[in-house]
Design an enzyme around this catalytic site. Structure first.
Site, PDB file in Angstrom:
ATOM      1  CD  GLU A   1      16.199  64.805  30.215  1.00 51.70           C
ATOM      2  OE1 GLU A   1      15.890  63.698  29.749  1.00 51.70           O
ATOM      3  OE2 GLU A   1      15.571  65.851  29.934  1.00 51.70           O
TER       4      GLU A   1
ATOM      5  CG  ASN B   1      26.019  57.302  31.726  1.00 46.98           C
ATOM      6  OD1 ASN B   1      25.977  58.440  32.177  1.00 46.98           O
ATOM      7  ND2 ASN B   1      25.035  56.800  31.009  1.00 46.98           N
TER       8      ASN B   1
ATOM      9  CB  CYS C   1      19.866  56.842  30.080  1.00 45.64           C
ATOM     10  SG  CYS C   1      20.348  58.035  28.827  1.00 45.64           S
TER      11      CYS C   1
HETATM   12  P1  NAD Z   1      22.873  58.320  40.287  1.00 45.22           P
HETATM   13  O1  NAD Z   1      21.474  58.753  40.367  1.00 45.22           O
HETATM   14  O2  NAD Z   1      23.396  57.391  41.311  1.00 45.22           O
HETATM   15  O3  NAD Z   1      23.851  59.590  40.301  1.00 45.22           O
HETATM   16  C1  NAD Z   1      23.692  60.668  39.395  1.00 45.22           C
HETATM   17  C2  NAD Z   1      24.142  61.952  40.083  1.00 45.22           C
HETATM   18  O4  NAD Z   1      23.230  62.269  41.149  1.00 45.22           O
HETATM   19  C3  NAD Z   1      25.507  61.871  40.739  1.00 45.22           C
HETATM   20  O5  NAD Z   1      26.172  63.098  40.553  1.00 45.22           O
HETATM   21  C4  NAD Z   1      25.169  61.650  42.209  1.00 45.22           C
HETATM   22  O6  NAD Z   1      26.207  62.064  43.075  1.00 45.22           O
HETATM   23  C5  NAD Z   1      23.926  62.501  42.352  1.00 45.22           C
HETATM   24  N1  NAD Z   1      23.007  62.147  43.424  1.00 45.22           N
HETATM   25  C6  NAD Z   1      22.734  60.919  43.925  1.00 45.22           C
HETATM   26  N2  NAD Z   1      21.779  61.011  44.889  1.00 45.22           N
HETATM   27  C7  NAD Z   1      21.436  62.318  44.984  1.00 45.22           C
HETATM   28  C8  NAD Z   1      20.511  63.055  45.781  1.00 45.22           C
HETATM   29  N3  NAD Z   1      19.745  62.450  46.690  1.00 45.22           N
HETATM   30  N4  NAD Z   1      20.411  64.387  45.602  1.00 45.22           N
HETATM   31  C9  NAD Z   1      21.159  65.022  44.676  1.00 45.22           C
HETATM   32  N5  NAD Z   1      22.081  64.383  43.904  1.00 45.22           N
HETATM   33  C10 NAD Z   1      22.213  63.045  44.052  1.00 45.22           C
HETATM   34  O7  NAD Z   1      23.008  57.713  38.824  1.00 45.22           O
HETATM   35  P2  NAD Z   1      24.287  57.023  38.156  1.00 45.22           P
HETATM   36  O8  NAD Z   1      24.453  55.673  38.765  1.00 45.22           O
HETATM   37  O9  NAD Z   1      25.453  57.922  38.142  1.00 45.22           O
HETATM   38  O10 NAD Z   1      23.826  56.926  36.634  1.00 45.22           O
HETATM   39  C11 NAD Z   1      23.107  55.871  36.156  1.00 45.22           C
HETATM   40  C12 NAD Z   1      21.655  56.221  36.007  1.00 45.22           C
HETATM   41  O11 NAD Z   1      21.502  57.458  35.317  1.00 45.22           O
HETATM   42  C13 NAD Z   1      20.915  55.203  35.184  1.00 45.22           C
HETATM   43  O12 NAD Z   1      19.660  54.966  35.759  1.00 45.22           O
HETATM   44  C14 NAD Z   1      20.770  55.885  33.833  1.00 45.22           C
HETATM   45  O13 NAD Z   1      19.703  55.397  33.052  1.00 45.22           O
HETATM   46  C15 NAD Z   1      20.598  57.303  34.225  1.00 45.22           C
HETATM   47  N6  NAD Z   1      20.971  58.208  33.118  1.00 45.22           N
HETATM   48  C16 NAD Z   1      19.991  58.924  32.497  1.00 45.22           C
HETATM   49  C17 NAD Z   1      20.308  59.734  31.400  1.00 45.22           C
HETATM   50  C18 NAD Z   1      19.257  60.530  30.663  1.00 45.22           C
HETATM   51  O14 NAD Z   1      19.598  61.475  29.949  1.00 45.22           O
HETATM   52  N7  NAD Z   1      17.976  60.190  30.787  1.00 45.22           N
HETATM   53  C19 NAD Z   1      21.637  59.821  30.969  1.00 45.22           C
HETATM   54  C20 NAD Z   1      22.601  59.079  31.650  1.00 45.22           C
HETATM   55  C21 NAD Z   1      22.265  58.279  32.736  1.00 45.22           C
END
Ligand code: NAD
Length: 492
Positions: free
Chosen positions: A259, A161, A293
């Site tokens: 995070e 995002n 997020c």
């Molecule tokens: P996601 O969890 O699907 O993916 C995030 C990353 O994790 C990607 O690089 C993905 O390939 C990787 N990933 C997925 N499964 C994994 C696993 N089992 N092991 C290791 N890596 C894995 O999230 P998204 O859809 O890309 O992002 C949206 C989410 O992220 C929302 O819930 C949002 O709130 C959260 N977010 C949090 C913050 C924060 O700073 N707190 C910032 C941005 C987004």
């Protein structure tokens, strides 16, 4: 093939098309992913993916390269971050272009993201020269020091995002504190979230092997999380994936920073200025189509102003334009992909089925989702609890300050919250009761200044923060060092 403008010198197609950065550019061995422009559905090219063997190889190389990197004079290391920041400044338009095309960002969002990324680089330039620790009291003739040392290799896993900033906010301080980094960006935004970062550090002169950028999906992330050469995982993404990463990191005895998601309340008290409240709510709910997020996931509005506020919000939502951000000025761009769109549509439908009123929007065309308002949402409604990650205002009335606190805290998440009121004392008193890592009085929920600690409580994280004062501690660990003139003659 159409690619974002002005990228030839900075990101030539020979690099981003089918290449991984492992200190030098080389092909990836896992099947490549098409780089899809969400607004048009067109492929901008292909990006190489890494397999588990390449991740293991990079982690090994990084572990060796880290020692020489940390041994460099601190001011040489600091200069490199200033150089990377200057390179980002001189390629600003090209980076913004990529963010618009690859991640569906509007121009202002992309420009803001690029600016804070540059700020993160300049802030990181101050880390190598930081004081490293403390001199401890000890026995006579013994020098006893507590000093912070790099962890070794940090694995960074980042989301789609704010792909550039959310990767850089970890990569830059991790490197600046003397670590090597293996970055696994989200495959949907691997150019902005990965290759741009690799290119900035490569052109700035980072020694080969210190940074590796290996795009890939969950499997690649899992390989990184379990790799024995990786000392810490900094993960930003969903709570579901974060739980798995936390579990694997625990099993492999790694430090982990998580995070995660949020369901963030913006509380509008009855003494707030209505027009300012509207401006704050619009920003908090709809910025980047709600895919943040910290997006305002609940708009809690005091009963006395609820109807007037709702009417204004509905009119505002209906005035917001949705379209291709590369084609000009639009308020909202596309959602990242069909899966994300379908999730938002599903929650909206479930909310209406459960008794909420669809007061504006609700429809979509391709990935363009209208600015939507759900009103009269009750605590048993799915829209009250679920993180939607789409442009949907969930509006909920409340009567007393105590009820607002109870509603805002009724979530497993605890990332951000905000209170709007003309009475700062009242707003602060209410805010003190909210269980969140980020709290804003007279502002909305989406805020990051780079120099602030950033982290959530509950299901929004694991009690860690990154950013500002948190970085040095997060990416280093204590070592106890003692020095004596002569070794003691122990009696045993
Ligand atoms: P996601 O969890 O699907 O993916 C995030 C990353 O994790 C990607 O690089 C993905 O390939 C990787 N990933 C997925 N499964 C994994 C696993 N089992 N092991 C290791 N890596 C894995 O999230 P998204 O859809 O890309 O992002 C949206 C989410 O992220 C929302 O819930 C949002 O709130 C959260 N977010 C949090 C913050 C924060 O700073 N707190 C910032 C941005 C987004």
């Amino acid at each position: 093939m159409s690619t974002p403008a002005a990228t030839a010198a900075f990101l030539p197609a020979s690099l981003w098309n089918q290449r991984l950065f492992t200190g030098t550019w080389q092909p990836g061995s896992a099947a490549p992913t098409a780089v899809i422009e969400p607004a048009s559905g067109k492929a901008l090219g292909e990006i190489a993916n890494a397999d588990a063997a390449q991740i293991a190889q990079s982690a090994r190389v990084a572990a060796n390269a880290q020692r020489d990197w940390y041994a460099l004079p601190y001011d040489d290391r600091a200069a490199l971050f200033r150089k990377a920041a200057q390179l980002a400044e001189s390629n600003f338009d090209s980076i913004v272009d990529w963010l618009v095309r690859e991640s569906g960002s509007t121009q202002p969002k992309a420009a803001f993201e690029t600016s804070i990324t540059i700020k993160a680089l300049y802030e990181s330039a101050a880390l190598p020269s930081r004081s490293q620790g403390e001199v401890l009291p000890s026995s006579a003739g013994r020098l006893s020091l507590a000093r912070r040392r790099p962890l070794g290799v940090i694995g960074v896993i980042s989301p789609f995002n704010f792909p550039l900033y959310l990767a850089m906010r970890a990569v830059a301080p991790a490197l600046a504190t003397g670590n090597a980094v293996v970055l696994k960006p989200d495959p949907r935004t691997a150019v902005c979230g990965g290759l741009v970062i690799a290119r900035l550090f490569e052109l700035a002169g980072l020694p080969a092997g210190v940074l590796h950028v290996l795009p890939g999906g969950a499997e690649a992330g899992e390989a990184l999380t379990s790799d024995p050469h990786v000392a810490m995982i900094q993960f930003t993404g969903s709570t579901g994936a974060g739980r798995k990463v936390g579990e694997a990191a625990g099993k492999h005895l790694k430090k982990v920073s998580l995070e995660l998601g949020g369901k963030n309340s913006l509380i509008v008290l009855d003494d707030a200025d209505l027009d300012l409240a509207l401006a704050n709510a619009t920003w908090g709910v709809y910025l980047h189509q709600g895919q943040i997020c910290m997006s305002t996931g609940r708009l809690l509005v005091q009963r006395g102003i609820y109807e007037r506020f709702l009417a204004k919000l509905v009119a505002k939502a209906q005035s917001l334009t949705v379209g291709d951000p590369a084609s000009g000025q639009v308020h909202l761009g596309p959602l990242i992909n069909a899966q994300q769109r379908d999730h938002a549509a599903k929650v909206v439908k479930a909310a209406v089925d459960a008794g909420a009123t669809l007061a504006a929007g609700g429809a979509y065309k391709e990935l363009f989702f209208e600015a939507t308002v759900l009103s009269g949402v009750t605590r048993d409604n799915p829209a009250f609890h679920e993180e939607i990650f789409g442009p949907v205002a969930v509006v909920i009335p409340f009567d007393t300050d105590a009820e607002a606190i109870e509603l805002a805290n009724d979530t497993e998440y605890g990332l951000s919250a905000a209170v709007l009121s003309s009475n700062v004392g009242r707003a602060l008193k209410l805010g003190e009761q909210l269980r969140v890592g980020l709290l804003h009085i007279n502002d909305q929920t989406v805020n990051d200044e780079v120099i602030n600690p950033f982290g959530g409580v509950g299901a929004s994280g694991n009690g860690t923060s990154i950013g500002g004062p948190a970085n040095f501690e997060e990416f280093t660990q204590w070592q106890w060092l003692t020095v004596k003139g002569d070794a003691p003659a122990y009696p045993l």
